[in-house]
Design a protein around this motif. Structure first.
Motif, PDB file in Angstrom:
ATOM      1  N   ALA A  27     -51.136   5.334   4.199  1.00  0.00           N
ATOM      2  CA  ALA A  27     -51.075   6.701   4.705  1.00  0.00           C
ATOM      3  C   ALA A  27     -52.149   6.763   5.759  1.00  0.00           C
ATOM      4  CB  ALA A  27     -51.343   7.696   3.580  1.00  0.00           C
ATOM      5  N   GLY A  28     -51.774   6.607   7.002  1.00  0.00           N
ATOM      6  CA  GLY A  28     -52.757   6.540   8.081  1.00  0.00           C
ATOM      7  C   GLY A  28     -52.253   5.640   9.182  1.00  0.00           C
ATOM      8  N   GLU A  29     -53.167   4.868   9.742  1.00  0.00           N
ATOM      9  CA  GLU A  29     -52.792   4.048  10.895  1.00  0.00           C
ATOM     10  C   GLU A  29     -51.942   2.848  10.519  1.00  0.00           C
ATOM     11  OE1 GLU A  29     -55.603   2.726  13.851  1.00  0.00           O
ATOM     12  OE2 GLU A  29     -56.494   4.737  13.900  1.00  0.00           O
ATOM     13  N   THR A  30     -50.868   2.654  11.271  1.00  0.00           N
ATOM     14  CA  THR A  30     -50.060   1.449  11.112  1.00  0.00           C
ATOM     15  C   THR A  30     -49.895   0.799  12.487  1.00  0.00           C
ATOM     16  OG1 THR A  30     -47.990   2.604  11.512  1.00  0.00           O
ATOM     17  CG2 THR A  30     -48.655   2.353   9.217  1.00  0.00           C
ATOM     18  N   ARG A  31     -49.541  -0.461  12.446  1.00  0.00           N
ATOM     19  CA  ARG A  31     -49.320  -1.198  13.685  1.00  0.00           C
ATOM     20  C   ARG A  31     -47.938  -1.829  13.553  1.00  0.00           C
ATOM     21  NH1 ARG A  31     -51.596  -6.272  15.047  1.00  0.00           N
ATOM     22  NH2 ARG A  31     -51.875  -6.497  17.286  1.00  0.00           N
TER      23      ARG A  31
END
Lengths: 90, 183
Positions: free
Chosen positions: A48-52
């Motif tokens: 839950a937050g940054e993904t790439r």
């Protein structure tokens, strides 16, 4: 959702195809061992937050892109050509 | 031997004129996709200039004029429309003949931007998409290449296999815009 393709500019989501976690850019060496390969093939985080992620601009210039975005706020933080990223080859 | 009759992609469908906007098929001559080999981008650009007098376009741009055009066609490749590619280009780029693969249309007239706005998800208005600008995008669900040729004129390249659908979509949008204007 809109993504800013480095070549085409800001484009609608419909032009892009999602190709999964950008882990594909970090392919282990052939002799890296079972554990590294199992993690590479099967294990994914679901943050839950940054993904790439990798996205493919299929209805545009045809470039593969590395998109950094936040799954909580839906903010798109960065879009770069995969070919410009280490491991992106091309 | 059988006598084969060449048909253009939009044979029997065009031209049409609705509400001051005309849609017609154009014969661009040879269509060749050119993708410079890695590390040969510069020598490819020089060879192109020397062989055909065309400047290699930046992403989103087209160079040249009617009869001889070089169109940015996606990441790291361009489309040469008009002349057959000079042999000297072969050592700098991957060269693919696509002459029969694309349906080429010219749509023009007052209100042409309104017609395309119904079909294309990007902003094609004059102030942002000027003459010589080109884009790979969608027209409804079809992948196309769109280039502005003039104040009220665009060139659209679509897959030959979808030529009938392409014409149908454009005709429908042309009728819709014409009906709006008449009302």
């Amino acid at each position: 959702m809109r993504l800013t393709c480095p070549q085409c500019g800001e484009r609608d989501r419909r032009e892009f195809y999602y190709v999964g976690d950008a882990v594909a850019l970090e392919r282990p060496a052939p002799d890296a061992g079972d554990e590294a390969w199992e993690a590479y093939v099967h294990l994914r985080d679901n943050p839950a937050g940054e993904t790439r992620d990798l996205w493919y601009h299929e209805a545009g210039c045809g470039a593969w892109l590395v998109v950094t975005r936040n799954t909580v706020t839906h903010a798109v933080l960065d879009v770069v050509l995969a070919s410009d990223v280490k491991g992106g080859g091309a | 031997m059988a006598e084969l009759i060449a048909k253009s992609p939009c044979d029997g469908l065009l031209p049409v004129e609705i509400g001051g906007v005309t849609l017609r098929e154009v014969d661009l001559g040879h269509l060749t996709a050119l993708a410079p080999h890695r590390g040969k981008e510069k020598s490819f650009a020089e060879a192109m200039k020397a062989a055909h007098g065309l400047t290699l376009p930046k992403p989103g741009r087209a160079t040249g004029k009617d009869g001889k055009r070089l169109i940015w066609f996606g990441r790291a490749h361009v489309l040469l429309a008009g002349p057959a590619p000079a042999a000297r280009l072969l050592s700098h780029a991957a060269v693919t003949d696509q002459s029969d693969a694309w349906a080429a249309l010219r749509i023009e007239g007052e209100g042409v931007e309104d017609v395309l706005a119904r079909l294309v998800p990007i902003d094609l208005r004059q102030q942002v998409f000027k003459r010589g600008h080109t884009a790979r995008t969608q027209l409804q669900h079809m992948n196309v290449s769109i280039t502005r040729l003039g104040d009220d004129a665009f060139m659209i390249l679509g897959f030959r296999s979808m030529a009938t659908t392409l014409v149908h979509e454009l005709e429908t949008a042309m009728s819709g815009v014409a009906a709006r204007r008449a009302g």
